[in-house]
Design an enzyme around this catalytic site. Structure first.
Site, PDB file in Angstrom:
ATOM      1  N   GLU A   1       0.852  -1.183   0.000  1.00 35.95           N
ATOM      2  CA  GLU A   1       0.000   0.000   0.000  1.00 35.95           C
ATOM      3  C   GLU A   1       0.894   1.241   0.000  1.00 35.95           C
ATOM      4  O   GLU A   1       0.446   2.337   0.297  1.00 35.95           O
ATOM      5  CB  GLU A   1      -0.975  -0.005   1.168  1.00 35.95           C
ATOM      6  CG  GLU A   1      -0.357  -0.146   2.542  1.00 35.95           C
ATOM      7  CD  GLU A   1      -1.396  -0.111   3.651  1.00 35.95           C
ATOM      8  OE1 GLU A   1      -2.048   0.932   3.807  1.00 35.95           O
ATOM      9  OE2 GLU A   1      -1.538  -1.124   4.358  1.00 35.95           O
TER      10      GLU A   1
ATOM     11  N   CYS B   1      -3.382  -3.772   4.394  1.00 38.65           N
ATOM     12  CA  CYS B   1      -2.422  -4.817   4.796  1.00 38.65           C
ATOM     13  C   CYS B   1      -2.758  -6.191   4.246  1.00 38.65           C
ATOM     14  O   CYS B   1      -2.028  -7.151   4.494  1.00 38.65           O
ATOM     15  CB  CYS B   1      -2.352  -4.911   6.318  1.00 38.65           C
ATOM     16  SG  CYS B   1      -1.840  -3.381   7.065  1.00 38.65           S
TER      17      CYS B   1
ATOM     18  N   HIS C   1      -2.284 -10.824  11.493  1.00 40.40           N
ATOM     19  CA  HIS C   1      -1.790  -9.497  11.110  1.00 40.40           C
ATOM     20  C   HIS C   1      -1.457  -8.745  12.400  1.00 40.40           C
ATOM     21  O   HIS C   1      -2.223  -8.793  13.370  1.00 40.40           O
ATOM     22  CB  HIS C   1      -2.852  -8.743  10.298  1.00 40.40           C
ATOM     23  CG  HIS C   1      -2.488  -7.300  10.109  1.00 40.40           C
ATOM     24  ND1 HIS C   1      -1.297  -6.928   9.529  1.00 40.40           N
ATOM     25  CD2 HIS C   1      -3.107  -6.150  10.461  1.00 40.40           C
ATOM     26  CE1 HIS C   1      -1.216  -5.602   9.514  1.00 40.40           C
ATOM     27  NE2 HIS C   1      -2.302  -5.113  10.077  1.00 40.40           N
TER      28      HIS C   1
HETATM   29  P1  HMG Z   1      -4.884   4.429  21.941  1.00 40.48           P
HETATM   30  O1  HMG Z   1      -6.284   4.853  22.011  1.00 40.48           O
HETATM   31  O2  HMG Z   1      -3.868   5.493  21.984  1.00 40.48           O
HETATM   32  O3  HMG Z   1      -4.505   3.386  23.093  1.00 40.48           O
HETATM   33  O4  HMG Z   1      -4.714   3.682  20.614  1.00 40.48           O
HETATM   34  P2  HMG Z   1      -5.417   2.722  24.208  1.00 40.48           P
HETATM   35  O5  HMG Z   1      -5.959   3.767  25.086  1.00 40.48           O
HETATM   36  O6  HMG Z   1      -6.381   1.778  23.553  1.00 40.48           O
HETATM   37  O7  HMG Z   1      -4.336   1.880  25.011  1.00 40.48           O
HETATM   38  C1  HMG Z   1      -3.720   0.759  24.438  1.00 40.48           C
HETATM   39  C2  HMG Z   1      -3.338  -0.188  25.579  1.00 40.48           C
HETATM   40  O8  HMG Z   1      -2.379   0.466  26.413  1.00 40.48           O
HETATM   41  C3  HMG Z   1      -4.522  -0.543  26.468  1.00 40.48           C
HETATM   42  O9  HMG Z   1      -4.353  -1.889  26.885  1.00 40.48           O
HETATM   43  C4  HMG Z   1      -4.369   0.426  27.645  1.00 40.48           C
HETATM   44  O10 HMG Z   1      -4.942  -0.043  28.860  1.00 40.48           O
HETATM   45  C5  HMG Z   1      -2.864   0.506  27.764  1.00 40.48           C
HETATM   46  P3  HMG Z   1      -5.638  -2.821  27.152  1.00 40.48           P
HETATM   47  O11 HMG Z   1      -6.400  -2.169  28.248  1.00 40.48           O
HETATM   48  O12 HMG Z   1      -6.442  -2.825  25.868  1.00 40.48           O
HETATM   49  O13 HMG Z   1      -5.083  -4.145  27.481  1.00 40.48           O
HETATM   50  N1  HMG Z   1      -2.445   1.776  28.381  1.00 40.48           N
HETATM   51  C6  HMG Z   1      -1.644   1.852  29.446  1.00 40.48           C
HETATM   52  N2  HMG Z   1      -1.058   0.907  30.198  1.00 40.48           N
HETATM   53  C7  HMG Z   1      -0.262   1.322  31.240  1.00 40.48           C
HETATM   54  N3  HMG Z   1      -0.064   2.638  31.528  1.00 40.48           N
HETATM   55  C8  HMG Z   1      -0.660   3.610  30.819  1.00 40.48           C
HETATM   56  C9  HMG Z   1      -1.486   3.236  29.714  1.00 40.48           C
HETATM   57  N4  HMG Z   1      -2.196   3.934  28.781  1.00 40.48           N
HETATM   58  C10 HMG Z   1      -2.782   3.026  27.965  1.00 40.48           C
HETATM   59  N5  HMG Z   1      -0.461   4.891  31.137  1.00 40.48           N
HETATM   60  C11 HMG Z   1      -4.192   2.402  18.766  1.00 40.48           C
HETATM   61  C12 HMG Z   1      -4.024   2.559  20.278  1.00 40.48           C
HETATM   62  C13 HMG Z   1      -3.640   1.103  18.356  1.00 40.48           C
HETATM   63  C14 HMG Z   1      -5.661   2.414  18.401  1.00 40.48           C
HETATM   64  C15 HMG Z   1      -3.410   3.542  18.067  1.00 40.48           C
HETATM   65  O14 HMG Z   1      -2.053   3.302  18.274  1.00 40.48           O
HETATM   66  C16 HMG Z   1      -3.670   3.640  16.586  1.00 40.48           C
HETATM   67  O15 HMG Z   1      -4.548   4.369  16.152  1.00 40.48           O
HETATM   68  N6  HMG Z   1      -2.863   2.921  15.735  1.00 40.48           N
HETATM   69  C17 HMG Z   1      -3.010   2.921  14.297  1.00 40.48           C
HETATM   70  C18 HMG Z   1      -4.163   2.064  13.822  1.00 40.48           C
HETATM   71  C19 HMG Z   1      -3.979   0.613  14.159  1.00 40.48           C
HETATM   72  O16 HMG Z   1      -2.882   0.104  14.277  1.00 40.48           O
HETATM   73  N7  HMG Z   1      -5.093  -0.149  14.201  1.00 40.48           N
HETATM   74  C20 HMG Z   1      -5.048  -1.556  14.456  1.00 40.48           C
HETATM   75  C21 HMG Z   1      -6.199  -2.310  13.780  1.00 40.48           C
HETATM   76  S1  HMG Z   1      -6.383  -1.880  12.063  1.00 40.48           S
HETATM   77  C22 HMG Z   1      -5.059  -2.691  11.285  1.00 40.48           C
HETATM   78  O17 HMG Z   1      -4.414  -3.510  11.864  1.00 40.48           O
HETATM   79  C23 HMG Z   1      -4.748  -2.294   9.884  1.00 40.48           C
HETATM   80  C24 HMG Z   1      -3.509  -1.457   9.717  1.00 40.48           C
HETATM   81  O18 HMG Z   1      -2.354  -2.259   9.835  1.00 40.48           O
HETATM   82  C25 HMG Z   1      -3.528  -0.739   8.362  1.00 40.48           C
HETATM   83  C26 HMG Z   1      -3.734  -1.565   7.107  1.00 40.48           C
HETATM   84  O19 HMG Z   1      -4.534  -2.491   7.026  1.00 40.48           O
HETATM   85  O20 HMG Z   1      -3.111  -1.152   6.114  1.00 40.48           O
HETATM   86  C27 HMG Z   1      -3.398  -0.370  10.746  1.00 40.48           C
END
Ligand code: HMG
Length: 454
Positions: free
Chosen positions: A84, A123, A258
């Site tokens: 991509e 992806c 993935h």
């Molecule tokens: P976010 O909202 O910043 O993070 O986004 P969060 O609030 O969901 O926290 C993540 C984890 O960290 C959680 O763990 C929190 O508790 C923990 P969980 O509760 O779920 O077990 N956490 C902490 N732990 C300890 N101390 C703290 C703390 N704060 C939080 N202080 C997100 C995370 C991945 C959504 C963001 O990074 C993002 O937008 N990434 C880009 C998109 C992405 O990767 N999406 C994944 C699915 S889509 C996909 O895979 C396709 C893709 O590869 C593209 C394609 O297909 O081409 C992206």
């Protein structure tokens, strides 16, 4: 009639020579809690140098594969790229890669090699290319030749965004042919496709528009649906026979999902195991230990439901022995490379597979389940079997040493590379393909020039 085994004969990974450490300078500047990055599972990310792009990474991975297997150009019938990270709106990355390879193999030596247009579906692209290449061989259209499938991408997000620390770059090249040494792949493929808005990259942008939390949900829902489809097809074909109390995942020794960041494989495994284990005796033990899953009907809003569901999932993954044992034996080793390379989009599931081969324990005839996802969105689920001599391939991957030889960049150097303002290469290219120029005007405007730099 017994079907000839077709699959992946060998695999070669290429990652950029540079990486950024995500602790210290980075977390301070982004005001992000390091514990959050530890929870997501990321500690370093691969950073492409200024002479690297999706073409050079793909060509470097493919050349490594060709040299390792002593392939002559006549033995290669097809080169199919999944990406991509396009470098042109018309000319495929695959044609540039072919041009690069001919610099080594001989001018015009791949003239009769098929280069289908790049497979593009976020992806999912490389998995589409792999399945097409397997079918090209099954159909007998390969004329006895092998296919090379290459996944290549630079995962780039806006700086200071929540996607920034999941960035990465790299390429995985796979040699696909009959009677493979590494992995034979079965015919049934579970499919789920939807028209979604979770992550997309409009033509005028170099970084995606992302709804992060929503993208996680799309991923999980679609992935589960693809596995449900795979299960029905595999049972119908008699490839899997479930005894009383057994789940599909009991018939899969390793799972490569993935992997946009390592924690996503925990979410994916939890979603899949929950679905597969409900109604089985082991589920009663889980419910006795952590209580029933929240039911959607008991919540006013979707957000309230998801918050409760996240809490339940955390208990399931962190407290139950059933989950921990299944995850540690089937999935954990696929996370190692991703922790220090980052998301490489189309290649990330295949990097996870390579990581499993490099860091995990595996034996001949183990089965490997693949769960591929692409935003926008689609998922594919399929299964392969490690072959008798697979350890000869696993032992020659060299992934660990390649990752150890990388050089760290400062936050400032990373920033300049991210903005495309770096003053030349940080590590001069050596024994590799490099981007050496881009045409400025006339019939060469925007045309890219590559060289193999000795
Ligand atoms: P976010 O909202 O910043 O993070 O986004 P969060 O609030 O969901 O926290 C993540 C984890 O960290 C959680 O763990 C929190 O508790 C923990 P969980 O509760 O779920 O077990 N956490 C902490 N732990 C300890 N101390 C703290 C703390 N704060 C939080 N202080 C997100 C995370 C991945 C959504 C963001 O990074 C993002 O937008 N990434 C880009 C998109 C992405 O990767 N999406 C994944 C699915 S889509 C996909 O895979 C396709 C893709 O590869 C593209 C394609 O297909 O081409 C992206």
């Amino acid at each position: 009639m017994v079907e000839t085994s077709i699959g992946i004969d060998d695999i070669a990974v290429y990652v950029p020579h540079l990486y950024l450490n995500l602790n210290g300078e980075f977390t301070e500047s982004r005001k992000v809690d390091p514990r959050k990055l530890a929870s997501l599972g990321v500690s370093k990310m691969g950073v492409p140098d200024s002479h690297e792009d999706s073409v050079t990474m793909a060509a470097n991975a493919a050349l490594k594969l060709i040299k390792k297997n002593n392939l002559s150009p006549e033995e290669i019938g097809r080169i199919h790229v999944g990406t991509e990270t396009q470098v042109d709106h018309s000319k495929p990355v695959g044609s540039y890669v072919l041009g690069c390879l001919e610099k080594d193999l001989g001018e015009g030596s791949l003239r009769h090699c098929l280069v289908p247009g790049d497979a593009i579906f976020a992806c999912l692209g490389a998995s589409g290319a792999l399945l097409d290449t397997l079918n090209w061989i099954r159909a007998g259209a390969n004329d006895g030749k092998a296919g090379i499938v290459i996944a290549t991408d630079i995962a780039k997000y806006e700086t200071h965004s929540s996607g920034e620390y999941t960035q990465g770059a790299g390429a995985v090249a796979m040699l696909v042919r009959e009677n493979p040494t590494l992995l034979s792949i079965e015919r049934p493929v579970g499919v789920c496709t939807k028209d979604e808005r979770d992550f997309f990259k409009p033509l005028h942008r170099t970084t995606p528009v992302v709804d992060g939390k929503y993208s996680n949900r799309c991923y999980l829902d679609t992935m589960k649906s693809a596995f449900v489809d795979y299960r029905a097809k595999a049972l119908r074909a008699g490839l899997v026979k479930l005894a009383n109390g057994e789940a599909l995942t009991d018939h899969i020794e390793h799972l490569a999902f993935h992997q946009p960041y390592p924690k996503m494989t925990v979410y994916a495994a939890a979603f899949l195991f929950r679905h597969e284990w409900r109604g089985l005796p082991r589920w009663q033990q889980i419910v006795r230990q952590i209580g029933y899953e929240p039911g959607k009907e008991h919540f006013q809003t979707d957000d309230e439901f998801w918050t409760a569901d996240d809490q339940w999932r955390r208990r399931f993954t962190e407290e139950t022995d059933q989950f921990k044992e299944a995850f540690n034996s089937k999935v954990q080793s696929s996370q190692e490379a991703s922790r220090i390379v980052g998301n490489i989009y189309t290649g990330s599931m295949y990097l996870g597979f390579a990581s499993m081969l490099e860091y995990g324990e595996h034996g001949p005839f183990d089965s490997v389940g693949f769960g591929s996802y692409g935003s926008g969105c689609g998922a594919l689920a399929f299964r392969g079997t490690l072959q008798h001599d697979h350890s000869s391939v696993a032992g020659s991957l060299g992934l660990r040493s390649m990752l150890e030889q990388r050089r760290e960049v400062s936050l400032e150097q990373y920033g300049a590379l991210h903005e495309g303002k770096a003053n030349g290469s940080i590590v001069k290219p050596h024994d590799e393909f490099a981007l050496v120029g881009i045409g400025k005007e006339g019939c060469e405007e925007g045309l890219r020039f590559y060289e193999f730099v000795k």
